[in-house]
Each structure stands twice: as C-alpha cells, then as structure tokens.
Design a protein around this motif. Structure first.
Motif, mmCIF file in Angstrom:
data_model
loop_
_atom_site.group_PDB
_atom_site.id
_atom_site.type_symbol
_atom_site.label_atom_id
_atom_site.label_comp_id
_atom_site.label_asym_id
_atom_site.label_seq_id
_atom_site.Cartn_x
_atom_site.Cartn_y
_atom_site.Cartn_z
ATOM 1 N N VAL A 69 0.808 -1.222 0.000
ATOM 2 C CA VAL A 69 0.000 0.000 0.000
ATOM 3 C C VAL A 69 0.842 1.274 0.000
ATOM 4 O O VAL A 69 0.572 2.198 -0.776
ATOM 5 N N PRO A 70 1.879 1.405 0.837
ATOM 6 C CA PRO A 70 2.655 2.654 0.810
ATOM 7 C C PRO A 70 3.238 2.979 -0.563
ATOM 8 O O PRO A 70 3.186 4.138 -1.009
ATOM 9 N N ALA A 71 3.787 1.963 -1.253
ATOM 10 C CA ALA A 71 4.350 2.215 -2.580
ATOM 11 C C ALA A 71 3.271 2.600 -3.581
ATOM 12 O O ALA A 71 3.473 3.481 -4.425
ATOM 13 N N LEU A 72 2.138 1.956 -3.495
ATOM 14 C CA LEU A 72 1.039 2.290 -4.399
ATOM 15 C C LEU A 72 0.533 3.706 -4.152
ATOM 16 O O LEU A 72 0.221 4.445 -5.083
ATOM 17 N N MET A 73 0.443 4.068 -2.898
ATOM 18 C CA MET A 73 -0.054 5.397 -2.539
ATOM 19 C C MET A 73 0.867 6.510 -3.031
ATOM 20 O O MET A 73 0.434 7.628 -3.283
ATOM 21 N N ALA A 74 2.146 6.190 -3.178
ATOM 22 C CA ALA A 74 3.108 7.216 -3.585
ATOM 23 C C ALA A 74 2.857 7.725 -4.997
ATOM 24 O O ALA A 74 3.218 8.858 -5.330
ATOM 25 N N THR A 75 2.240 6.910 -5.841
ATOM 26 C CA THR A 75 2.042 7.299 -7.240
ATOM 27 C C THR A 75 0.584 7.425 -7.662
ATOM 28 O O THR A 75 0.294 8.004 -8.701
ATOM 29 N N ALA A 76 -0.342 6.880 -6.877
ATOM 30 C CA ALA A 76 -1.760 6.926 -7.243
ATOM 31 C C ALA A 76 -2.305 8.348 -7.141
ATOM 32 O O ALA A 76 -1.785 9.188 -6.407
ATOM 33 N N ARG A 77 -3.367 8.581 -7.893
ATOM 34 C CA ARG A 77 -3.983 9.903 -7.873
ATOM 35 C C ARG A 77 -5.238 9.967 -7.011
ATOM 36 O O ARG A 77 -5.737 11.053 -6.705
ATOM 37 N N ALA A 78 -5.747 8.811 -6.634
ATOM 38 C CA ALA A 78 -6.936 8.799 -5.771
ATOM 39 C C ALA A 78 -6.894 7.579 -4.856
ATOM 40 O O ALA A 78 -6.349 6.532 -5.210
ATOM 41 N N LEU A 79 -7.475 7.744 -3.697
ATOM 42 C CA LEU A 79 -7.621 6.664 -2.726
ATOM 43 C C LEU A 79 -9.101 6.494 -2.442
ATOM 44 O O LEU A 79 -9.826 7.478 -2.229
ATOM 45 N N VAL A 80 -9.571 5.243 -2.427
ATOM 46 C CA VAL A 80 -10.968 4.937 -2.101
ATOM 47 C C VAL A 80 -10.971 3.992 -0.909
ATOM 48 O O VAL A 80 -10.314 2.948 -0.937
ATOM 49 N N ILE A 81 -11.709 4.369 0.138
ATOM 50 C CA ILE A 81 -11.794 3.521 1.334
ATOM 51 C C ILE A 81 -13.226 3.497 1.850
ATOM 52 O O ILE A 81 -14.031 4.381 1.547
ATOM 53 N N GLY A 82 -13.535 2.480 2.642
ATOM 54 C CA GLY A 82 -14.814 2.433 3.331
ATOM 55 C C GLY A 82 -14.807 3.354 4.533
ATOM 56 O O GLY A 82 -13.754 3.751 5.040
ATOM 57 N N ALA A 83 -15.991 3.694 5.016
ATOM 58 C CA ALA A 83 -16.097 4.575 6.177
ATOM 59 C C ALA A 83 -15.725 3.857 7.466
ATOM 60 O O ALA A 83 -15.353 4.491 8.449
ATOM 61 N N VAL A 84 -15.826 2.529 7.468
ATOM 62 C CA VAL A 84 -15.531 1.743 8.664
ATOM 63 C C VAL A 84 -14.267 0.938 8.427
ATOM 64 O O VAL A 84 -14.134 0.245 7.413
ATOM 65 N N GLY A 85 -13.325 1.022 9.337
ATOM 66 C CA GLY A 85 -12.074 0.292 9.193
ATOM 67 C C GLY A 85 -10.978 0.937 10.013
ATOM 68 O O GLY A 85 -11.214 1.910 10.744
ATOM 69 N N PRO A 86 -9.764 0.414 9.903
ATOM 70 C CA PRO A 86 -8.658 0.943 10.692
ATOM 71 C C PRO A 86 -8.288 2.359 10.278
ATOM 72 O O PRO A 86 -8.394 2.736 9.114
ATOM 73 N N ARG A 87 -7.845 3.121 11.248
ATOM 74 C CA ARG A 87 -7.353 4.478 10.966
ATOM 75 C C ARG A 87 -6.063 4.368 10.167
ATOM 76 O O ARG A 87 -5.187 3.557 10.479
ATOM 77 N N LEU A 88 -5.940 5.174 9.128
ATOM 78 C CA LEU A 88 -4.788 5.098 8.244
ATOM 79 C C LEU A 88 -3.636 5.941 8.789
ATOM 80 O O LEU A 88 -3.850 7.084 9.224
ATOM 81 N N PRO A 89 -2.419 5.424 8.750
ATOM 82 C CA PRO A 89 -1.270 6.199 9.228
ATOM 83 C C PRO A 89 -1.085 7.477 8.416
ATOM 84 O O PRO A 89 -1.188 7.471 7.190
ATOM 85 N N ALA A 90 -0.800 8.554 9.102
ATOM 86 C CA ALA A 90 -0.596 9.828 8.416
ATOM 87 C C ALA A 90 0.565 9.746 7.437
ATOM 88 O O ALA A 90 0.565 10.424 6.397
ATOM 89 N N SER A 91 1.545 8.891 7.739
ATOM 90 C CA SER A 91 2.731 8.789 6.883
ATOM 91 C C SER A 91 2.408 8.297 5.476
ATOM 92 O O SER A 91 3.170 8.560 4.536
ATOM 93 N N LEU A 92 1.289 7.597 5.305
ATOM 94 C CA LEU A 92 0.904 7.102 3.978
ATOM 95 C C LEU A 92 0.724 8.243 2.978
ATOM 96 O O LEU A 92 0.897 8.061 1.772
ATOM 97 N N PHE A 93 0.372 9.404 3.475
ATOM 98 C CA PHE A 93 0.000 10.502 2.591
ATOM 99 C C PHE A 93 1.149 11.466 2.302
ATOM 100 O O PHE A 93 1.052 12.284 1.390
ATOM 101 N N GLU A 94 2.221 11.348 3.061
ATOM 102 C CA GLU A 94 3.371 12.210 2.836
ATOM 103 C C GLU A 94 4.007 11.894 1.477
ATOM 104 O O GLU A 94 4.187 10.732 1.119
ATOM 105 N N ASN A 95 4.305 12.920 0.722
ATOM 106 C CA ASN A 95 4.967 12.782 -0.584
ATOM 107 C C ASN A 95 4.146 11.981 -1.595
ATOM 108 O O ASN A 95 4.703 11.417 -2.537
ATOM 109 N N SER A 96 2.833 11.888 -1.383
ATOM 110 C CA SER A 96 1.994 11.202 -2.359
ATOM 111 C C SER A 96 1.529 12.181 -3.431
ATOM 112 O O SER A 96 1.694 13.404 -3.299
ATOM 113 N N LYS A 97 0.945 11.647 -4.496
ATOM 114 C CA LYS A 97 0.427 12.470 -5.587
ATOM 115 C C LYS A 97 -1.103 12.498 -5.577
ATOM 116 O O LYS A 97 -1.731 12.836 -6.576
#
Length: 358
Positions: A69-97
C-alpha cells in the motif's frame, strides 16, 4: 482503533484479487507499477452491489495492511476507502500524488485531518446515501425495544409465553405514536432520522447548535433544546454525531441518569460517544428500558465489553447489530456509485471534487 481484527478479516476476500494483479515491482524489481486509484476494499463488494468500478481507470485493490500500500499510494492519484475500518497512518499521505481521498460512506474519521489539510489532499464522503436505511433502523429498533419484541421472542422460546404476555400487558408498553424523540446531532443523517420519526407521529426535539437545513427542521416542527433537557424529556434518544474530541464520552453516567427509566437509547453514531460501562450499569439497575447498539468503542468489540456481561432482564433490554444501520442493498449501491463518480470527476476529467469535507 480497529486495525488488527478488521484487517485480518480482509485477508481471504483479497487473496484471489492478488493473483489477478501485478506486484508493485516489475519482474526485475526495479520500477513500481503505477495505478490511478488505490482502493482499500475488495472489488467484489462493488460488483455484488451492482456497481462496476470505472474501467477507464487502473485500480489496485488491497487490504489496508497490505505491505504494498505505501508504494502504491506514492504514485496513485486517488484513494478509495470504506467509512468503517482501521485508521490510516498519516505517513501514507506524505509525498503522495493524491488528488482525492474518497470515502464510500459518510464518516471520515479514518484519516488524520491535520495531515491531509496540510498536504492539501481533498477528503470527500457520500452524505445522505444511507439516510433511508438509518432512519428505518432507528424507527424499527426503537419500536422493537419499546414493545419488547426481541425480549418476547426469547421468553417464548424459553417456555414463558403466558407469564411474559401477562407482564407485557401489565407494563402497558408504548408504541411510537405521540412519543417524544430526541435527536442528538441534526446533520444529514440526523435530519433523515427525525423525519422518519415525525412520520410515525412523534414530536421531535434536537440538540445541535447548527442544524444543516433549518427549513426542513421547521417543516417537522422540531424544537431545539439543551442536551440535558433532551435527555430528561425524550422517550427515545437517538445519536447522530461524529466522533470528535468534543463528542467523546458525550453520553456518560451523568447523562444517562437524566433519562426516563422507560426511555430507550439508539446508539448509531460512532463508538466512543457512549460510555459503555455506564450504559451497562444503567441497564443492569433497570434505569433504562433498552438500548440498540450498532457501534462500539472498539470494532469488532471484544469479549471484555461490559455490555456483553449483562445477564437476565438487563441483557434482554439490549439489541446488538454489527455497525450495519446504514447498510442495505439500495443504500450500498448509492454510496458506491456516488463515490466512483467523484473519482472519475477528479482523476479523469480534472474537475473539482464534490462533497468535500475538508
């Protein structure tokens, strides 16, 4: 707060998808495979609801704890998630596109708001998609609790038909008509719930300093009151506020003590808003007629949850559901289609997103 248990539950449903999609590295391990969208829920869930994700976009379906997931997030242009689930680490979004973080529901508490605001990543939800479903849930569970339908089922199965029928008649149980319903949080969903109860002949009180639609509020003759007055006066109290520092523990022992002993509580907001130990104590003492609980302080709830320890009459006053109030075939289709339409709007057409929360 739910990462370990929920993520493990995703493993089976995601496993077949992994075989159909390439790894984020090529065979030589030198370059990542880039996708337009990272989706942290399986494709089969969309297809089951009759919604086909856009074929014009490349989409990587992964479980939230997938190491890619971290590598994919670095280049993807959109993220889709459900409203219910684990809280996502803030670091996933750093330096993403990322140009969009899209939730397929209403709640956005899986994101670290300060981080996404700082990075300028729009966070969007689907407001109102589950309004009818949640309204149905609140009205139905209130009626089930007030008239003791589920409790009667258990007693009849235990051979207590005559005795329990006599008790129900002697207790002069109320239906919904003419009762006072207190709605805590009159946003999109809270208003829909208020409207559903109004249609059943209930008087509506609400606690919300800034209701979303004053015209609609006036149309159902809803009256603003303080939280204490709402709790003291209402026959049904239904919760529809987000989980924020200001709403954590909003309904605790002191608030429950204000409620009528023949009132019922509908907890359909977010876990952590109700003090579960205090709720268990009030049910055990017979100081509350019942509670419908759809959300929990940890999800899935573990065996130590104090509500699970209740026995006898106290347990019969409880109705548990698995964070399911807003989920029907119809509502799910609306939520999914609206979410993907917004992704196409942003990623394919370069337009500003709709339903931006921040």
């Amino acid at each position: 707060m739910m990462a370990t248990s929920i993520c493990h539950g995703f493993v089976t449903i995601f496993s077949w998808l992994r075989a159909a999609q390439p790894s984020t590295t090529n065979l030589k391990g030198t370059a990542p495979v880039s996708y337009d969208v990272v989706c942290l829920r399986p494709e089969v869930e969309f297809l089951r609801a009759g919604v086909t994700p856009p074929r014009s976009l490349t989409i990587a379906y992964r479980a939230p704890d997938d190491p890619e997931v971290p590598a994919l997030m670095a280049t993807a242009r959109a993220l889709v998630i459900g409203a219910v689930g684990p809280r996502l680490p803030a670091s996933l979004f750093e330096n993403s596109k990322l140009k969009l973080a899209q939730v397929t529901g209403a709640g956005v508490d899986r994101f670290d708001e300060p981080t996404l605001k700082r990075l300028g990543i729009p966070v969007c939800n689907v407001p109102g998609g589950s309004n009818t479903a949640v309204g149905d849930y609140a009205v139905t569970t209130a009626s089930v609790l007030l008239r003791r339908f589920a409790w009667a089922d258990a007693e009849i199965r235990a051979g207590n038909y005559v005795k329990f029928r006599a008790r129900m008649i002697a207790d002069n149980l109320a239906g919904l008509d003419g009762l006072t319903v207190g709605v805590v949080g009159l946003g999109t969903i809270g208003l829909a719930v208020a409207q559903a109860f109004h249609k059943r002949g209930c008087a509506i009180l609400y606690y919300d300093p800034a209701p979303r639609d004053p015209t609609a509020v006036a149309a159902i003759d809803a009256r603003p009151v303080t939280l204490d007055e709402l709790l003291r006066t209402s026959d049904v109290v239904t919760l529809h506020v987000p989980f924020l520092p200001a709403t954590k523990g909003l309904i605790g022992a002191a608030q429950l003590a204000l409620m009528k002993p023949d009132a019922v509580l509908i907890q359909v907001a977010r876990g952590g808003i109700v003090d579960e130990a205090a709720l268990a104590a009030h049910l055990e003492a017979g100081r509350l007629a019942g509670a419908a609980v759809d959300v929990y302080s940890t999800e899935p709830p573990d065996a130590t949850n104090p509500l699970f320890a209740l026995k006898g009459d106290a347990a019969r006053r409880l109705l548990f559901t698995p964070h399911f109030a807003g989920i029907t075939r119809q509502s799910t289709a609306i939520l999914f289609k609206t979410a993907w339409d917004n992704v196409v709007r942003v990623v394919s057409r370069g337009e500003a997103p709709l339903n931006r929360v921040y």
